[in-house]
Design a protein around this motif. Structure first.
Motif, short mmCIF file in Angstrom:
data_model
loop_
_atom_site.label_atom_id
_atom_site.label_comp_id
_atom_site.label_asym_id
_atom_site.label_seq_id
_atom_site.Cartn_x
_atom_site.Cartn_y
_atom_site.Cartn_z
N PHE A 39 28.97 34.56 39.18
CA PHE A 39 29.91 35.57 38.72
C PHE A 39 29.32 36.26 37.50
O PHE A 39 28.78 35.62 36.60
CB PHE A 39 31.24 34.89 38.37
CG PHE A 39 32.14 35.71 37.48
CD1 PHE A 39 32.71 36.89 37.95
CD2 PHE A 39 32.43 35.30 36.18
CE1 PHE A 39 33.54 37.65 37.13
CE2 PHE A 39 33.26 36.05 35.36
CZ PHE A 39 33.82 37.23 35.83
N THR A 44 28.46 38.85 41.48
CA THR A 44 29.82 39.21 41.90
C THR A 44 30.66 39.47 40.66
O THR A 44 30.81 38.60 39.80
CB THR A 44 30.44 38.09 42.74
OG1 THR A 44 29.61 37.85 43.88
CG2 THR A 44 31.83 38.46 43.20
N TYR A 47 36.13 37.32 40.06
CA TYR A 47 36.57 36.03 40.58
C TYR A 47 38.03 35.84 40.20
O TYR A 47 38.45 36.23 39.10
CB TYR A 47 35.78 34.88 39.95
CG TYR A 47 34.45 34.53 40.62
CD1 TYR A 47 33.89 35.31 41.61
CD2 TYR A 47 33.75 33.39 40.22
CE1 TYR A 47 32.69 34.98 42.21
CE2 TYR A 47 32.54 33.06 40.81
CZ TYR A 47 32.01 33.85 41.79
OH TYR A 47 30.81 33.52 42.38
N PHE A 131 42.82 37.05 37.68
CA PHE A 131 41.39 37.18 37.92
C PHE A 131 40.63 37.58 36.67
O PHE A 131 41.21 38.11 35.70
CB PHE A 131 41.11 38.18 39.06
CG PHE A 131 41.53 39.61 38.78
CD1 PHE A 131 40.64 40.53 38.26
CD2 PHE A 131 42.82 40.03 39.08
CE1 PHE A 131 41.01 41.85 38.02
CE2 PHE A 131 43.20 41.35 38.85
CZ PHE A 131 42.29 42.26 38.32
N THR A 133 37.10 39.76 35.51
CA THR A 133 36.15 40.75 36.02
C THR A 133 35.30 41.29 34.88
O THR A 133 35.77 41.41 33.74
CB THR A 133 36.87 41.90 36.74
OG1 THR A 133 35.89 42.77 37.33
CG2 THR A 133 37.76 42.70 35.80
N THR A 146 28.96 30.50 36.60
CA THR A 146 29.65 29.84 37.71
C THR A 146 31.07 29.50 37.30
O THR A 146 31.39 29.38 36.12
CB THR A 146 28.92 28.55 38.13
OG1 THR A 146 28.84 27.66 37.00
CG2 THR A 146 27.51 28.87 38.62
N PHE A 161 41.26 30.61 45.94
CA PHE A 161 40.20 31.32 45.23
C PHE A 161 39.83 32.59 45.99
O PHE A 161 39.70 32.58 47.22
CB PHE A 161 38.97 30.42 45.10
CG PHE A 161 37.74 31.13 44.64
CD1 PHE A 161 37.57 31.49 43.32
CD2 PHE A 161 36.74 31.47 45.55
CE1 PHE A 161 36.43 32.16 42.90
CE2 PHE A 161 35.59 32.13 45.15
CZ PHE A 161 35.44 32.48 43.81
N PHE A 163 37.41 36.49 45.63
CA PHE A 163 36.38 37.20 44.88
C PHE A 163 36.17 38.58 45.48
O PHE A 163 36.59 38.86 46.62
CB PHE A 163 35.06 36.42 44.83
CG PHE A 163 34.37 36.29 46.16
CD1 PHE A 163 33.50 37.28 46.62
CD2 PHE A 163 34.56 35.17 46.96
CE1 PHE A 163 32.85 37.18 47.85
CE2 PHE A 163 33.91 35.05 48.19
CZ PHE A 163 33.05 36.05 48.63
N ALA A 187 40.21 27.82 42.88
CA ALA A 187 39.54 27.79 41.58
C ALA A 187 40.11 26.64 40.76
O ALA A 187 41.24 26.19 40.97
CB ALA A 187 39.76 29.11 40.85
#
Length: 228
Positions: A39, A44, A47, A131, A133, A146, A161, A163, A187
């Motif tokens: 993440f 990405t 999450y 979330f 971001t 992570t 979870f 993403f 998560a």
């Protein structure tokens, strides 16, 4: 003998009516602190965890937490959000937006990142997504992080979870997320709920010697005037 005159009355006391919590971290600890990655700005960007509001949990969410472990040396900014979840993506305006934070530094150790919402009202039966971001922050470094994860089978029935490999922030509410089905588990997520601030009546008694004396003096003076 002087006697204390005790007056009974009610005090209005404001207090937070605590309700329930969602805590997936106990299952995560038992599983040996598994994780999913990566993440961050160079990976990405988003999450999160979906959850379902219930009357038993409470009418508002007060705080929530995720667990992150940094695996790269450069740093990036991120923020936390809560929005309604329509089963495919975040929807509507953001119900909560945190100030910006920096992804944790130091490799191999999980850090709890927590957010106090100030009390965001929820609708029972509605699903939401909390979330993190890195979207919307210019000049972010390519930090790879992570997140703690309880892999399938999921332990929380009200969400999962999720993403999204989004390119910009607007896509969070306009495009389907990559993992909207929640196939990865949950998560390592915690959330606290309450029924807001309740005003209750608390009985109280106070011995008022001075006040009783004033009442007695006023009564005697009234009787003297009537007799005169």
């Amino acid at each position: 003998m002087k006697k204390a005159i005790v007056l009974s009355f009610s005090l209005l006391v404001a207090s937070t009516a605590h309700a329930g919590i969602i805590d997936i971290t106990s299952a995560w600890n038992d599983a040996g602190k598994t994780l999913i990655g990566t993440f961050g700005q160079g990976a990405t960007k988003t999450y999160g965890q979906t959850f379902t509001a219930t009357a038993e949990l409470g009418s508002q969410i007060d705080s929530f937490s995720f667990y992150l472990s940094n695996v790269a040396s450069s740093n990036s900014q991120f923020a936390a959000y809560i929005a309604q979840w329509d089963g495919l993506k975040a929807t509507g305006p953001m119900l909560y937006s945190s100030p910006s934070s920096w992804l944790p530094t130091g490799q191999g150790q999980f850090s709890q990142v927590s957010f106090n919402t100030g009390g965001i009202s929820l609708t029972a039966g509605q699903q939401y997504v909390a979330f993190l971001t890195t979207s919307g922050f210019a000049n972010n470094g390519n930090t790879y992080t992570t997140m703690g994860l309880v892999a399938n089978p999921a332990v929380y029935a009200g969400g999962a979870f999720v993403f999204f490999n989004n390119n910009n922030f607007d896509q969070l509410t306009t495009s389907n997320w990559d993992n909207f089905l929640g196939n990865y588990g949950d998560a390592a997520f915690q959330a606290s709920f309450s029924n807001g601030t309740a005003t209750v009546s608390a009985p109280a008694t106070l011995p008022l010697f001075g006040f009783a004396a004033l009442l007695l003096t006023a009564g005697l003076r009234s009787r003297q005037r009537q007799q005169g």
